[in-house]
Structures are given as structure tokens and as C-alpha cells.
Design a protein around this motif. Structure first.
Motif, PDB file in Angstrom:
ATOM      1  N   LEU A  89      14.597  21.467 -13.203  1.00  0.00           N
ATOM      2  CA  LEU A  89      15.307  20.428 -12.738  1.00  0.00           C
ATOM      3  C   LEU A  89      14.531  19.389 -12.211  1.00  0.00           C
ATOM      4  O   LEU A  89      14.943  18.379 -11.699  1.00  0.00           O
ATOM      5  CB  LEU A  89      15.938  21.023 -11.486  1.00  0.00           C
ATOM      6  CG  LEU A  89      17.032  22.213 -11.781  1.00  0.00           C
ATOM      7  CD1 LEU A  89      17.751  22.655 -10.254  1.00  0.00           C
ATOM      8  CD2 LEU A  89      18.153  21.786 -12.515  1.00  0.00           C
ATOM      9  N   SER A  90      13.346  19.383 -12.605  1.00  0.00           N
ATOM     10  CA  SER A  90      12.469  18.276 -12.283  1.00  0.00           C
ATOM     11  C   SER A  90      12.918  16.880 -12.901  1.00  0.00           C
ATOM     12  O   SER A  90      13.314  17.057 -13.999  1.00  0.00           O
ATOM     13  CB  SER A  90      10.993  18.558 -12.564  1.00  0.00           C
ATOM     14  OG  SER A  90      10.356  19.389 -11.755  1.00  0.00           O
ATOM     15  N   PRO A  91      12.479  15.872 -12.409  1.00  0.00           N
ATOM     16  CA  PRO A  91      12.750  14.572 -13.070  1.00  0.00           C
ATOM     17  C   PRO A  91      12.160  14.308 -14.573  1.00  0.00           C
ATOM     18  O   PRO A  91      10.928  15.089 -14.568  1.00  0.00           O
ATOM     19  CB  PRO A  91      12.480  13.263 -12.346  1.00  0.00           C
ATOM     20  CG  PRO A  91      11.358  14.117 -11.267  1.00  0.00           C
ATOM     21  CD  PRO A  91      11.784  15.290 -11.070  1.00  0.00           C
ATOM     22  N   THR A  92      12.669  13.542 -15.251  1.00  0.00           N
ATOM     23  CA  THR A  92      12.190  13.582 -16.702  1.00  0.00           C
ATOM     24  C   THR A  92      12.129  12.031 -17.128  1.00  0.00           C
ATOM     25  O   THR A  92      12.661  11.217 -16.422  1.00  0.00           O
ATOM     26  CB  THR A  92      12.739  14.293 -17.836  1.00  0.00           C
ATOM     27  OG1 THR A  92      14.117  13.330 -17.748  1.00  0.00           O
ATOM     28  CG2 THR A  92      13.218  15.795 -17.595  1.00  0.00           C
ATOM     29  N   GLY A  93      11.039  11.908 -17.968  1.00  0.00           N
ATOM     30  CA  GLY A  93      10.709  10.402 -18.350  1.00  0.00           C
ATOM     31  C   GLY A  93      10.360  10.297 -19.929  1.00  0.00           C
ATOM     32  O   GLY A  93       9.745  11.212 -20.370  1.00  0.00           O
ATOM     33  N   VAL A  94      10.744   9.336 -20.567  1.00  0.00           N
ATOM     34  CA  VAL A  94      10.370   9.349 -21.725  1.00  0.00           C
ATOM     35  C   VAL A  94       8.990   8.910 -22.177  1.00  0.00           C
ATOM     36  O   VAL A  94       8.368   7.700 -21.799  1.00  0.00           O
ATOM     37  CB  VAL A  94      11.270   8.041 -22.598  1.00  0.00           C
ATOM     38  CG1 VAL A  94      10.843   7.842 -24.092  1.00  0.00           C
ATOM     39  CG2 VAL A  94      12.719   8.466 -22.384  1.00  0.00           C
ATOM     40  N   SER A  95       8.268   9.772 -22.800  1.00  0.00           N
ATOM     41  CA  SER A  95       6.867   9.434 -23.003  1.00  0.00           C
ATOM     42  C   SER A  95       6.825   8.379 -24.288  1.00  0.00           C
ATOM     43  O   SER A  95       6.477   9.020 -25.464  1.00  0.00           O
ATOM     44  CB  SER A  95       6.062  10.629 -23.577  1.00  0.00           C
ATOM     45  OG  SER A  95       4.698  10.626 -23.568  1.00  0.00           O
ATOM     46  N   ALA A  96       6.778   7.088 -23.858  1.00  0.00           N
ATOM     47  CA  ALA A  96       6.741   6.283 -25.014  1.00  0.00           C
ATOM     48  C   ALA A  96       6.020   5.142 -24.339  1.00  0.00           C
ATOM     49  O   ALA A  96       6.001   4.748 -23.315  1.00  0.00           O
ATOM     50  CB  ALA A  96       8.221   5.966 -25.329  1.00  0.00           C
ATOM     51  N   LEU A  97       5.264   4.389 -25.229  1.00  0.00           N
ATOM     52  CA  LEU A  97       4.894   2.936 -25.019  1.00  0.00           C
ATOM     53  C   LEU A  97       4.997   2.118 -26.299  1.00  0.00           C
ATOM     54  O   LEU A  97       5.355   2.694 -27.410  1.00  0.00           O
ATOM     55  CB  LEU A  97       3.078   3.221 -24.877  1.00  0.00           C
ATOM     56  CG  LEU A  97       2.710   4.119 -23.917  1.00  0.00           C
ATOM     57  CD1 LEU A  97       1.162   4.642 -23.953  1.00  0.00           C
ATOM     58  CD2 LEU A  97       2.882   3.419 -22.482  1.00  0.00           C
ATOM     59  N   ASN A  98       4.897   0.872 -26.015  1.00  0.00           N
ATOM     60  CA  ASN A  98       5.052  -0.089 -27.204  1.00  0.00           C
ATOM     61  C   ASN A  98       3.825  -0.224 -27.926  1.00  0.00           C
ATOM     62  O   ASN A  98       2.992  -0.879 -27.539  1.00  0.00           O
ATOM     63  CB  ASN A  98       5.466  -1.392 -26.441  1.00  0.00           C
ATOM     64  CG  ASN A  98       7.018  -1.185 -25.543  1.00  0.00           C
ATOM     65  OD1 ASN A  98       7.580  -0.306 -25.985  1.00  0.00           O
ATOM     66  ND2 ASN A  98       7.120  -1.966 -24.970  1.00  0.00           N
ATOM     67  N   VAL A  99       4.150   0.208 -29.251  1.00  0.00           N
ATOM     68  CA  VAL A  99       2.873  -0.196 -30.326  1.00  0.00           C
ATOM     69  C   VAL A  99       3.204  -1.153 -31.183  1.00  0.00           C
ATOM     70  O   VAL A  99       4.125  -1.504 -31.818  1.00  0.00           O
ATOM     71  CB  VAL A  99       2.655   1.368 -31.250  1.00  0.00           C
ATOM     72  CG1 VAL A  99       1.535   1.117 -32.127  1.00  0.00           C
ATOM     73  CG2 VAL A  99       2.552   2.487 -30.330  1.00  0.00           C
ATOM     74  N   SER A 100       2.312  -2.392 -31.058  1.00  0.00           N
ATOM     75  CA  SER A 100       2.675  -3.492 -31.994  1.00  0.00           C
ATOM     76  C   SER A 100       2.425  -3.187 -33.348  1.00  0.00           C
ATOM     77  O   SER A 100       1.642  -2.165 -33.722  1.00  0.00           O
ATOM     78  CB  SER A 100       1.395  -4.475 -31.417  1.00  0.00           C
ATOM     79  OG  SER A 100       1.663  -4.987 -30.229  1.00  0.00           O
ATOM     80  N   PRO A 101       2.556  -4.066 -34.237  1.00  0.00           N
ATOM     81  CA  PRO A 101       2.564  -3.808 -35.417  1.00  0.00           C
ATOM     82  C   PRO A 101       1.049  -3.727 -35.821  1.00  0.00           C
ATOM     83  O   PRO A 101       0.938  -3.128 -37.064  1.00  0.00           O
ATOM     84  CB  PRO A 101       3.018  -5.237 -36.192  1.00  0.00           C
ATOM     85  CG  PRO A 101       4.009  -5.589 -35.112  1.00  0.00           C
ATOM     86  CD  PRO A 101       3.554  -5.332 -33.946  1.00  0.00           C
TER      87      PRO A 101
END
Length: 508
Positions: free
Chosen positions: A132-144
Motif C-alpha cells: 500500500l505504499s505510494p507509487t511513482g512513475v520511474s521516468a525522466l525526459n530523454v532528449s533526442p
């Protein structure tokens, strides 16, 4: 001089500079390379509140491949971190596939200060529904170009079903439903777990680069945490992120603004640090557009090479504003200044190109321009008859002798201004000689010739310079059967002028 070509073109270059600067604002709103350079040259202070626990090569040698080792190891690590007094703990490892004994992790993975990572595009895809712990999207913005420069606190996704799906009836409900479609990022959830209020937003935020701290180890080995072999002072009150740092994990490594390959967990640590630091402020588009227009117009009005000085000033101004956490698109504003300077150069080229065709004092065409204009219109004289007025100024030489050449220039400027005021819109004006002017009328009837001659005659009737009287003689001619060549038209107008001058002298 107000009608000189050098001044008149400014009426066009100023609005053109403003329009092009506006377009530049929308074409180049961000200055990625400039901000990269500032990020490298002026890095932020190392964030002491964020600690990385790395699953390194030694940890993998001890426990085996990460997908196969017992997940109870995470519970042991969390126990050590909790005892050490960690404020928030993030596990940047995806647990999407169920394994044995997952239920035993329910207590450890249900703490409000523990954040679990999920894959992009998945709102909450965990191995066990008991976590039940909070979750977060493991994402970062990768440039071209493969560089991570920005991150977001929220990423779009499919709305989750939440109880009774009633229709949206007001703006508050609409906002709530819109926010439900955003999945919080892993870094945002960690900052929230640490007590920082961070709103969900898809607006990219700049990832603040910070040089490695010399006062502490950059990464604490995971196996040391599992074994309790850590100093509690390194953990107490900190935000701890657990993630893979072992070599050979190219799919989990990214490049930062320095070009170095950095583990994804270290990038997540920078994202958390960026959220804990004062945020960078992006200037609103309307303000950038206003600054770009002002810069381009200033470069046009300043003339010369001042536009390049303005361009350098805009780049230099980005430095103190960066230190004040304000992102100034200095390159865009610099281009606006250079654009204004380019228009000045274009204007000067045009003036030089037309210098041989213009009289610099009055702005009228010179004798060469008159010859070309007459020849260009000569073939259409049957459908559009041509008229020619030659205006002769008597007394000009005496003004020069008595009051000097500057006085003569003032007299000619006054005379040209009066002729300009009383000509027809389509008439062309030329300086025929030192004290003579020509007016070329296209599509001129006899009545047009008479009316224009009379208007100019009346306007110049009382022309004087101080105590020197000035007399005007006007000769007129119009194409017809007896006018076969342009030279015939000029000679006819000259004869008419001499007759007018002779008659005036006889009366005089």
C-alpha cells in the motif's frame, strides 16, 4: 534630410524587426544549449538531504541476479534505514512480477514514507495488491540527443476507476478528474513523502546538475545497508533512494548535461534534489516576446554595430538570472539583436545601391533616375500621356554667396518640401540641377498639367530667404504628336521654362 533614403527605410525596418522578433520567440522558445552550459558552469550545491543506496557489482555477486534474489533483502534494508532515521525511502526497482513470500513484505511496503517505482504508462502495477505504499512513475525526459535535461512531476496516463464514476458537474470536479489522469513521478512522490508540497504538473522542469560532494561517499552499497554496516549519521533525516548502479546495466544508465553516463537512480536523486531546491522560473511567453521585440527594435534604432553589443548583453544577462533561478532565453534575445543588426546592414546596402539614383539632400531622384523613369514609361505614353514640369530657381546662387552653402541647403529643402506637398500622389520628383527640379506626371491630362503647375506656382510665389528675393519659373510640356522622343519632351519643357523666365523678367 527627413526624406532621405537612410531615414525613410527605418519606417519599414522597425516594424519588420518587431514582426521577425515575435516569430523568433515562438520558433526558439527554449535555449537548451545555453542552459546546458550554465548548468555545467554554475552547478547547484550538492544536496545533502538525498542519499543513494546502490545495488552495485558487489551486491550482485553476493545475492545473485536482481530478479532472482529474495525480496526479503529489501525488507532488511528498509529495517536498517528506518532504524537509522531516514525521512523517506524510495525503491527504484520495478516489482511487476509476483514472487514467493511477497505477502511478507506487506508491512515494509505499506509505509507512507516508502515509495515504490512503477513503469511508465502504468498507474500502479505492483507484484502484490497488499503493498500500500505510494507509487511513482520511474521516468525522466530523454532528449533526442540522449541527454536527460528535464523531468516532470506528473505523467499522463489512463484514469483509474475510483468507486462511483459519476459525471462531472462543476469545475472543481473537472479539475479532480483531470488530475486523476496524471500519474505522479517517482521523484515527486519522494519529495512529498519528505514533507514537500509538490503539485502534479506535466510542465518539464529543469534537472539541476550538482557536482559530486567531496565530503561523503557518492553511493552507499546495498549489501552494507542489508547487513546494517552503515553509519546512522549518513542516513538520519535523509531521503534515501535504492537503485541499480552495477556496471553493464546500460538500459538503466543515462547521459547528463556533462555527457557522462550516469545510473538512472542517480538521475532520480538529482530530480528529487531539484524539487527540494528553489525551482527555476520560466518567463512567460508574452514577456519573452516583448523583450525580443524591444531588443530587435533597439538594434535597428541604435544602428552600427551596437546590435552585436546588445546580443552579447542578452547572453551575459542570462548568468545573473540563472543564479536567481530564472531561465532567460538569452540566445533567442541575442538572435533578435543580430536580426535587427542584419536589417540595418540590409538597409545600408539598399541605400548604397540606390545612392547613384538619389539626391542626398532632398531624397528626390537625380538626373540619372529621371532618365530611367522617363524611358521606362515612354512606350505607354499613348495610353498614359506623360507630362513634365521643370522648376527653375532664380536667386539661389546669391543666397549661397551671401549666407553660405548651409543657407542654400535650407532653401532647397524648403523648396522641395513645398513641391512634395502640392504634387499628385502618382507624380515623380527629381532634382534636375543645382537649382532646378523636375516633376514627371504619368497619365496627365491638360487639366492635370494646368492644375499641378498652378498649385506649385502658388506655393512658391512668395518664396524668399531672409532679405534675398527668390523667383520661380516653371516650364511645362506634354507628350503628343509633335513629341517623338524623350529628348523632345525635355526640350519642350525647357523652352517653356525659358519663355516663362523671360516673361517674368520683362515684367520685372
Amino acid at each position: 534630410m527627413l526624406r532621405s533614403p537612410d531615414r525613410s527605410l527605418a519606417l519599414y525596418t522597425v516594424p519588420v524587426a518587431a514582426i521577425l522578433a515575435l516569430l523568433l520567440t515562438f520558433i526558439l522558445p527554449d535555449n537548451t544549449r545555453l542552459w546546458d552550459a550554465l548548468n555545467r558552469a554554475l552547478p547547484g550545491a550538492p544536496e545533502q538531504r538525498v542519499v543513494v543506496v546502490g545495488i552495485d557489482d558487489a551486491s550482485l555477486r553476493d545475492y545473485g541476479r536482481i530478479g532472482n534474489w529474495p525480496r526479503e533483502l529489501y525488507a532488511q534494508a528498509l529495517g536498517t534505514l528506518e532504524q537509522a532515521g531516514a525521512t523517506a525511502i524510495g525503491i527504484d526497482v520495478l516489482f511487476s512480477d509476483p514472487a514467493r513470500n511477497d505477502s511478507r513484505l506487506a508491512d515494509a511496503f505499506s509505509q507512507p514514507n516508502v515509495v515504490l517505482a512503477t513503469a511508465p504508462g502504468e498507474s500502479r502495477q505492483l507484484a502484490s495488491p497488499d503493498w500500500l505504499s505510494p507509487t511513482g512513475v520511474s521516468a525522466l525526459n530523454v532528449s533526442p540527443d540522449g541527454v536527460v535535461r528535464t523531468f516532470q512531476t506528473g505523467y499522463p496516463g489512463t484514469p483509474e476507476t475510483q468507486g462511483d464514476a459519476s459525471p462531472v458537474t462543476d469545475s472543481a470536479s473537472a479539475a479532480a478528474q483531470a488530475s486523476a489522469t496524471l500519474h505522479p513521478s517517482f521523484a515527486r512522490q519522494l519529495a512529498v513523502a519528505a514533507g514537500r508540497n509538490v503539485p502534479l504538473d506535466t510542465q518539464p522542469q529543469l534537472l539541476r546538475y550538482s557536482a559530486p560532494s567531496q565530503d561523503r561517499l557518492p553511493v552507499i552499497p546495498f549489501r552494507d545497508v542489508v547487513n546494517g554496516n552503515v553509519r546512522y549519521g549518513d542516513i538520519q533525516g535523509k531521503i534515501v533512494i535504492i537503485g541499480l548502479t552495477a556496471s553493464g546495466t546500460s538500459n538503466l544508465t543515462l547521459r547528463d548535461v556533462t555527457g557522462q553516463v550516469v545510473p538512472g537512480v542517480a538521475m532520480q536523486a538529482r530530480a528529487v534534489s531539484s524539487l527540494l531546491s528553489p525551482p527555476f522560473t520560466r518567463l512567460p511567453t508574452w514577456l519573452i516576446a516583448l523583450m525580443a521585440v524591444a531588443t530587435a527594435v533597439s538594434a535597428v534604432l541604435a544602428r552600427g554595430v551596437w546590435g552585436f553589443a546588445l546580443a552579447l548583453l542578452m547572453l551575459a544577462l542570462a548568468i545573473p538570472l540563472w543564479l536567481g533561478n530564472i531561465l532567460l532565453p538569452g540566445v533567442t534575445l541575442s538572435y533578435a539583436a543580430i536580426l535587427g543588426t542584419a536589417l540595418v546592414a540590409l538597409e545600408r546596402w539598399w541605400n548604397l545601391r540606390n545612392l547613384s539614383m538619389r539626391d542626398p539632400l532632398t531624397g528626390f531622384g537625380n538626373r540619372v533616375a529621371f532618365t530611367r523613369a522617363l524611358e521606362q514609361r515612354w512606350t505607354a505614353r499613348a495610353a498614359r500621356p506623360l507630362g513634365l514640369l521643370l522648376v527653375d530657381l532664380s536667386g539661389f546662387r546669391k543666397v549661397n554667396e551671401v549666407y553660405g552653402l548651409r543657407a542654400g541647403d535650407e532653401l532647397l529643402s524648403d523648396l522641395s518640401g513645398r513641391i512634395l506637398k502640392h504634387k499628385r500622389r502618382s507624380d515623380l520628383l527629381f532634382r534636375w540641377g543645382p537649382d532646378e527640379f523636375a516633376v514627371l506626371l504619368e497619365g496627365a491630362s491638360v487639366q492635370d498639367m494646368t492644375a499641378t503647375t498652378q498649385r506649385i506656382q502658388d506655393a512658391l510665389q512668395e518664396l524668399t530667404y531672409r532679405d534675398v528675393p527668390v523667383r520661380i519659373s516653371i516650364g511645362a510640356a506634354r507628350t503628343g504628336p509633335d513629341i517623338q522622343t524623350p529628348t523632345d519632351l525635355v526640350e519642350a519643357a525647357s523652352r517653356s521654362r525659358y519663355r516663362a523666365k523671360y516673361q517674368r523678367e520683362q515684367r520685372g
